[in-house]
Scaffold this motif. Structure first.
Motif, PDB file in Angstrom:
ATOM      1  N   TRP A   4       8.559  15.575  24.265  1.00  0.00           N
ATOM      2  CA  TRP A   4       9.091  15.876  22.980  1.00  0.00           C
ATOM      3  C   TRP A   4       8.784  14.466  21.898  1.00  0.00           C
ATOM      4  O   TRP A   4       9.037  13.510  22.364  1.00  0.00           O
ATOM      5  N   ALA A   7       9.896  16.443  14.745  1.00  0.00           N
ATOM      6  CA  ALA A   7       8.911  17.073  13.777  1.00  0.00           C
ATOM      7  C   ALA A   7       9.888  17.148  12.542  1.00  0.00           C
ATOM      8  O   ALA A   7      10.861  17.858  12.712  1.00  0.00           O
ATOM      9  N   THR A  37       2.481  25.621  21.314  1.00  0.00           N
ATOM     10  CA  THR A  37       3.573  24.423  21.434  1.00  0.00           C
ATOM     11  C   THR A  37       4.888  24.770  21.826  1.00  0.00           C
ATOM     12  O   THR A  37       4.862  26.237  21.955  1.00  0.00           O
ATOM     13  N   LYS A  38       5.711  24.066  22.038  1.00  0.00           N
ATOM     14  CA  LYS A  38       7.224  24.033  22.169  1.00  0.00           C
ATOM     15  C   LYS A  38       7.876  23.623  21.222  1.00  0.00           C
ATOM     16  O   LYS A  38       7.592  22.616  20.764  1.00  0.00           O
ATOM     17  N   LEU A  39       8.925  24.497  20.775  1.00  0.00           N
ATOM     18  CA  LEU A  39       9.868  23.664  19.852  1.00  0.00           C
ATOM     19  C   LEU A  39      11.396  23.858  20.489  1.00  0.00           C
ATOM     20  O   LEU A  39      11.682  24.575  21.473  1.00  0.00           O
ATOM     21  N   GLN A  49      14.479  25.215  24.360  1.00  0.00           N
ATOM     22  CA  GLN A  49      13.095  25.236  23.870  1.00  0.00           C
ATOM     23  C   GLN A  49      12.553  26.488  24.037  1.00  0.00           C
ATOM     24  O   GLN A  49      12.711  27.380  25.029  1.00  0.00           O
ATOM     25  N   ILE A  90       9.236  18.778  18.954  1.00  0.00           N
ATOM     26  CA  ILE A  90       8.059  19.721  18.957  1.00  0.00           C
ATOM     27  C   ILE A  90       7.424  18.908  20.427  1.00  0.00           C
ATOM     28  O   ILE A  90       7.247  17.668  20.539  1.00  0.00           O
TER      29      ILE A  90
END
Length: 247
Positions: A4, A7, A37-39, A49, A90
């Protein structure tokens, strides 16, 4: 474990009550068009997430993801409410194999999506590779209501840039919305309606097909295509169907 990094929110574009696009700034690693992607956000002491595909091309200096707010969801309502200047976490490294380098060459590339799954196709189409490799590209976007047909400005810009190559065919299932076709993608392939409207023939000899979105659409479309002689594309055994379930 996701790597992580913070962002910064540059813009939160609300297309309608539930569909939104987050534009972010973050120092992520290079990615390939079609990857995700992953938030994440810390909620009650836990990192919540979800995975989201890139809408922006790899050449862009900003990150964009396209999402829908789920009323009882843990993360999406909070992402929907983010404002410019706020932060979200992110993953620094992208994932996924839903990329053009996994797709064999052909005369035609058919990109079939439901809902927010049009996102990775917009990333792919805003890079040059697709236009160099395929003579015709068909972009099919299926939604429930015409208000869900987002990114029309970007799609129209692609049509102007590649007028001889790009064919766009929307579907709207719950209201009349010409020139969008009614119904669902699998049925339109099964009865030939999609081919008639775009003026091209789906054939294993000249067509590559990417499927992305609602797992039911992906599964049913794959079955219909297999009945027409198409096979799943595998690295060890190339075929014509490349798939990504969107949840």
């Amino acid at each position: 474990m996701a790597d992580w990094i913070p962002a910064k929110v540059i813009n939160n574009r609300h297309w309608n009550n539930d569909l939104f696009s987050l534009v972010l700034q973050a120092n992520i690693e290079p990615f390939k068009a079609g990857q995700f992607t992953k938030l994440g956000l810390e909620i009650d002491g836990k990192m919540i997430q979800r995975a989201y595909s890139f809408v922006n091309p790899p050449s862009s200096d900003q990150i964009e993801v396209y999402a829908t707010r789920v009323a009882d969801g843990l993360l999406s309502p909070r992402l929907h409410a983010l404002e410019p200047g706020q932060e979200v976490f992110i993953s620094a490294r992208a994932n996924g194999y839903f990329t053009l380098e996994e797709v064999p060459d052909a005369e035609q590339l058919w990109l079939l999506a439901t809902g927010t799954a049009i996102g990775p196709y917009l990333s792919i189409l805003r890079e040059s590779d697709a236009w160099k490799r395929f003579r015709k590209i068909v972009l099919v976007h299926a939604v429930r209501y015409s208000a869900d047909l987002s990114y029309q400005g970007e799609i129209n810009a692609l049509k102007e840039q590649y007028p001889e190559q790009l064919i766009v065919q929307p579907f709207v299932s719950r209201e009349p919305a010409p020139p969008a076709l009614p119904g669902r993608i699998p049925h339109a392939i099964e009865d030939g309606m999609l081919e008639r409207h775009v003026g091209l023939t789906l054939s294993p000899e000249q067509s590559q097909i990417m499927l992305c979105g609602n797992p039911e659409m992906v599964r049913e479309t794959k079955t219909v295509l297999e009945q027409k002689g198409f096979t799943k594309n595998l690295r060890r055994k190339p075929g014509q169907i490349t798939m990504e379930h969107y949840w």
